[in-house]
Design a protein around this motif. Structure first.
Motif, mmCIF file in Angstrom:
data_model
loop_
_atom_site.group_PDB
_atom_site.id
_atom_site.type_symbol
_atom_site.label_atom_id
_atom_site.label_comp_id
_atom_site.label_asym_id
_atom_site.label_seq_id
_atom_site.Cartn_x
_atom_site.Cartn_y
_atom_site.Cartn_z
ATOM 1 N N TYR A 161 3.600 -5.466 -3.638
ATOM 2 C CA TYR A 161 4.439 -4.317 -3.332
ATOM 3 C C TYR A 161 5.405 -4.122 -4.482
ATOM 4 C CZ TYR A 161 7.870 -1.471 -0.768
ATOM 5 O OH TYR A 161 8.732 -0.493 -0.370
ATOM 6 N N GLU A 162 5.155 -3.086 -5.249
ATOM 7 C CA GLU A 162 6.047 -2.753 -6.362
ATOM 8 C C GLU A 162 6.487 -1.327 -6.142
ATOM 9 O OE1 GLU A 162 6.671 -4.780 -9.045
ATOM 10 O OE2 GLU A 162 5.443 -6.372 -8.212
ATOM 11 N N PRO A 163 7.567 -1.143 -5.410
ATOM 12 C CA PRO A 163 7.906 0.236 -5.041
ATOM 13 C C PRO A 163 8.171 1.145 -6.235
ATOM 14 C CG PRO A 163 9.600 -1.309 -4.346
ATOM 15 C CD PRO A 163 8.478 -2.119 -4.848
ATOM 16 N N GLU A 164 8.598 0.543 -7.355
ATOM 17 C CA GLU A 164 8.853 1.437 -8.478
ATOM 18 C C GLU A 164 7.550 1.887 -9.121
ATOM 19 O OE1 GLU A 164 9.897 -1.708 -8.514
ATOM 20 O OE2 GLU A 164 9.104 -2.713 -10.296
ATOM 21 N N LEU A 165 6.481 1.230 -8.760
ATOM 22 C CA LEU A 165 5.200 1.615 -9.322
ATOM 23 C C LEU A 165 4.423 2.502 -8.359
ATOM 24 C CD1 LEU A 165 3.399 1.176 -11.674
ATOM 25 C CD2 LEU A 165 2.523 -0.871 -10.627
ATOM 26 N N PHE A 166 4.419 2.108 -7.114
ATOM 27 C CA PHE A 166 3.660 2.819 -6.103
ATOM 28 C C PHE A 166 4.360 2.613 -4.765
ATOM 29 C CE2 PHE A 166 0.176 5.001 -4.495
ATOM 30 C CZ PHE A 166 -0.355 4.360 -3.391
ATOM 31 N N PRO A 167 4.590 3.695 -4.029
ATOM 32 C CA PRO A 167 5.384 3.555 -2.815
ATOM 33 C C PRO A 167 4.735 2.740 -1.702
ATOM 34 C CG PRO A 167 4.560 5.793 -3.045
ATOM 35 C CD PRO A 167 4.243 5.101 -4.309
ATOM 36 N N VAL B 8 5.570 2.892 4.214
ATOM 37 C CA VAL B 8 6.706 2.677 5.097
ATOM 38 C C VAL B 8 6.627 3.564 6.331
ATOM 39 C CG1 VAL B 8 9.207 2.769 5.229
ATOM 40 C CG2 VAL B 8 8.121 2.146 3.116
ATOM 41 N N ILE C 151 0.049 -2.762 -1.353
ATOM 42 C CA ILE C 151 -1.398 -2.900 -1.538
ATOM 43 C C ILE C 151 -1.810 -4.225 -0.925
ATOM 44 C CG2 ILE C 151 -3.252 -3.008 -3.221
ATOM 45 C CD1 ILE C 151 -1.530 -1.469 -5.144
ATOM 46 N N LEU D 93 -3.750 0.401 1.833
ATOM 47 C CA LEU D 93 -2.474 0.862 1.289
ATOM 48 C C LEU D 93 -1.591 1.156 2.485
ATOM 49 C CD1 LEU D 93 -3.762 3.320 -1.430
ATOM 50 C CD2 LEU D 93 -3.125 0.961 -1.711
#
Lengths: 315, 375
Positions: B320-326, B343, B329, B340
């Motif tokens: 989970y890299e919110p700055e990359l993809f909301p 939230v 994965i 995917l």
């Protein structure tokens, strides 16, 4: 052979010289206000662990630190590129600069891989994306991973760099950040959580053009290419994250706990900055919120100057 | 041209979540490309549609499930859905009408026909007579005359589009499954999740097929409608059809990729349509090795999810890299599906080769997500 990793960053310039900070801050204000500063201010640092409403001064300071760090990094990367005789700064240059710090390098590599992986997955979901990808012709899958692997392969003499690819150790810093986020989110309600999530999604790479402008590499001869820009954006984000981590540590230290045998020593190491009324006000009084104060940041920088920044050079 | 959106067949057999069909949009303006093959296609469509949900509405269309399909698809007896892809190839009607362009599959099916009828008698007592009757009318109506149009008209009433729509309504499934379920020799699956009424809907299917002949892409691009070809950009023809709404990449080697369909049958049907187009342009196209490469499904658990908690407890599977993809994965190992998770509660599942994998993956993740429900 240029020696990398010498103290490229002189933190002294920040200690006790708030006026300088102000000036620097103001000069990039127009950019920041619309791009970086909001990132840092309202949300970016909030999502990294700072309070809900980070202080403006802290934001300026942090932003300045990050900017300087990146400029230094860019300059060194440009030198490396020149050595190679290349016309652009490539991700390989940045990887080369970071080769000494295994942990940071590993985190960067992981980030690159995740980026590749995410593009692969998202591509498969939407048929239009799939077509776009096919049309673009080149084999884009895992391109970042390939770049990294090829390069590290070429410079690795002892095998330890390549070993990083198989390394599955837990990244402690990342682990701690995850735990902190988890603790924070557990007590939030839905609305707060939604806001928190939105703020977490901010990154320097989203507004690539603004980031580029803010970085202001126009004065340089050699510019970074696309993937290198991605890495720089990530490193900027990481720097902010690190500053917040360390500042929180500092703040924690500042609180004298009853029964702590070293409390007298700890407070002694905390240097009070009284050079400007503003900083006194900021530090002396516990702010209305529990936001990170500029003094925390400065203290963190003072203590951990060798660890902040993408090129924290020595082990 | 059959106006009805293509009816789904077998999935509905075992899918208690049988959809309530909205009336299909009447296709007034036929895509000109397909107009020329309209009549021939009509036949195809009717044959395939026959084993749709027809029974409750029109006895004429009690499902003639081409059992040969099920027999042929011995590899996957348990997945009703999987057998479907075969269905389209179908009904011996194929051979009776001038569809000689598909010699391989057709002759195969013909051989199996007599075998099938046995099953017909055994398995389907209910709709037995109508079914045995069915092939004949269509067989006789080679002339694509009024009969076909009437058939297709009735089709349009019966078989609207999205058969994959999730409708956990018990009544419908029962009536349909009654007539249809007995047909298939397979073990019925229960795609409805036991814990909740949510079933993922398929959003995109990517499939490949080998036309088994070298193709002149330029010729195809020139003569076919809805085809684009830019050799400098990409070495394939991009063709689109409106029904089912899909896109195909056709390579000069004869291989073809078909994307955009919302179900296995649609994907297969679309691929056949593209194959037919190529055939009509004079190439000896066949239809070999049709294979579904990827299926994407999505659904909504309808409560917000605390992703930070999930990523911490399921570290080895999630990133989970919110700055990359909301979204988070989540790489599920069994079945091997990538989810995917967002939230908002929306979940996208991808990487499946079969429908059952998507359902299974969702069944697995749902209790986990409930554990991280954001109050």
């Amino acid at each position: 052979m240029v020696v990398f990793g010498t103290t490229f960053f002189n933190f002294d310039s920040f200690i006790g010289k708030t006026d300088t900070i102000e000036v620097i801050g103001k000069s990039v204000f127009p950019y920041c206000y619309h791009s970086i500063l909001p990132l840092l201010n309202d949300s970016g640092r909030y999502s990294l662990g700072d309070a809900r409403r980070p202080l403006h001064e802290t934001a300026v300071l942090v932003e300045d630190v990050v900017h300087t760090q990146l400029i230094n990094l860019l300059q060194q990367a440009a030198e490396v590129s020149q050595l190679r005789g290349a016309r652009v700064i490539t991700p390989e240059d940045l990887l080369f600069l970071m080769r000494k710090d295994k942990k940071k390098l590993r985190r960067l590599l992981k980030y690159m891989f995740i980026r590749d992986y995410k593009s692969k997955i998202v591509k498969g979901i939407d048929e239009d994306d799939l077509l776009e990808d096919k049309l673009s012709g080149s084999n884009n899958a895992n391109k970042r991973q390939k770049i990294a692997q090829d390069f590290l392969n070429s410079i690795d003499q002892t095998g330890e760099l390549l070993a990083m690819f198989e390394d599955d150790e837990i990244d402690e810093v990342k682990q701690e950040r995850m735990e902190r986020a988890e603790r924070q989110t557990r007590i939030m309600d839905s609305a707060q959580y939604a806001e928190f999530c939105e703020s977490r999604q901010l990154s320097f790479s989203k507004k690539a053009s603004k980031f580029r402008d803010w970085l202001d590499c126009s004065s340089m001869e050699i510019k970074p290419n696309v993937v290198a820009m991605e890495i720089l954006a990530y490193l900027a984000y990481e720097t902010v994250a690190q500053l917040v981590d360390l500042a929180l540590l500092v703040r924690q230290d500042m609180v004298t706990k009853a029964g702590d045998p070293f409390s007298h020593a700890i407070s002694a190491t905390f240097i009070q900055y009284h050079n400007s009324a503003e900083s006194t006000a900021a530090c002396g009084v516990e702010a209305h919120s529990d936001a990170i104060q500029p003094c925390h940041i400065r203290e963190a920088i003072r203590r951990y100057s060798h660890r902040i920044g993408p090129l924290s050079p020595f082990t | 041209m059959a106006s009805a959106p293509w009816p789904e067949r077998v999935p509905r057999l075992l899918a208690p979540r049988l959809p309530s069909y909205p009336p299909p949009p009447p296709t007034v303006g036929l895509p000109s490309m397909e107009q020329e093959e309209a009549y021939l296609e009509l036949y195809l469509d009717q044959c395939a549609a026959q084993d749709g949900l027809a029974p409750p509405r029109s006895p004429l269309f009690s499902p003639v499930v081409p059992y040969d399909m099920y027999i042929l698809n011995a590899s996957n007896p348990d997945t009703a859905f999987n057998s479907n892809p075969e269905v389209k190839e179908t009904s011996g009607d194929f051979s009776s009408v001038d569809l000689s362009f598909l010699p391989d599959e057709v002759t195969q099916e013909n051989k199996d026909q007599p075998v099938i009828s046995k099953h017909e008698t055994e398995e389907n007592s209910e709709s037995q007579s109508p079914q045995s009757r069915l092939p004949s009318p269509s067989e006789q109506d080679v002339g694509l005359g009024l009969n076909s149009s009437s058939l297709s008209n009735s089709h349009s009433q019966l078989h609207p589009g999205d058969t994959d729509s999730v409708q956990p309504s018990p009544e419908k499934p029962n009536s349909d499954s009654l007539s249809l379920a007995s047909i298939t020799p397979m073990t019925p699956m229960t795609p409805i999740s036991e814990c909740c009424g949510i079933v993922p809907q398929l959003q995109n299917i990517v499939s490949t097929v080998n036309l088994a002949c070298k193709l002149d892409l330029k010729k195809i691009a020139l003569h076919a409608k809805n085809a684009e070809y830019n050799p400098k950009r990409f070495a394939a023809v991009i063709m689109r059809i409106r029904e089912p709404r899909t896109t195909a990449l056709i390579f000069s080697s004869g291989k073809m990729v078909c994307t955009g369909a919302k179900s296995e049958e649609q994907s297969r049907l679309a691929a056949r349509k593209y194959a037919r187009v190529v055939q009509k342009l004079g190439f000896p196209a066949r239809f070999l090795d049709f294979k579904i490469q990827n299926m994407v499904g999505s659904c909504d658990v309808r409560f917000p999810i605390r992703l930070e908690g999930l990523v911490l407890t399921h570290q080895q599977f999630s990133s989970y890299e919110p700055e990359l993809f909301p979204g988070l994965i989540y790489r599920m190992v069994k079945p091997r599906i990538v989810l995917l998770i967002f939230v908002s509660g929306k979940v996208v599942l991808t990487g499946a080769k079969e429908r059952s994998e998507i359902y299974e993956a969702f069944e697995n993740i749902y209790p986990i997500l409930k554990g991280f429900k954001k109050a």
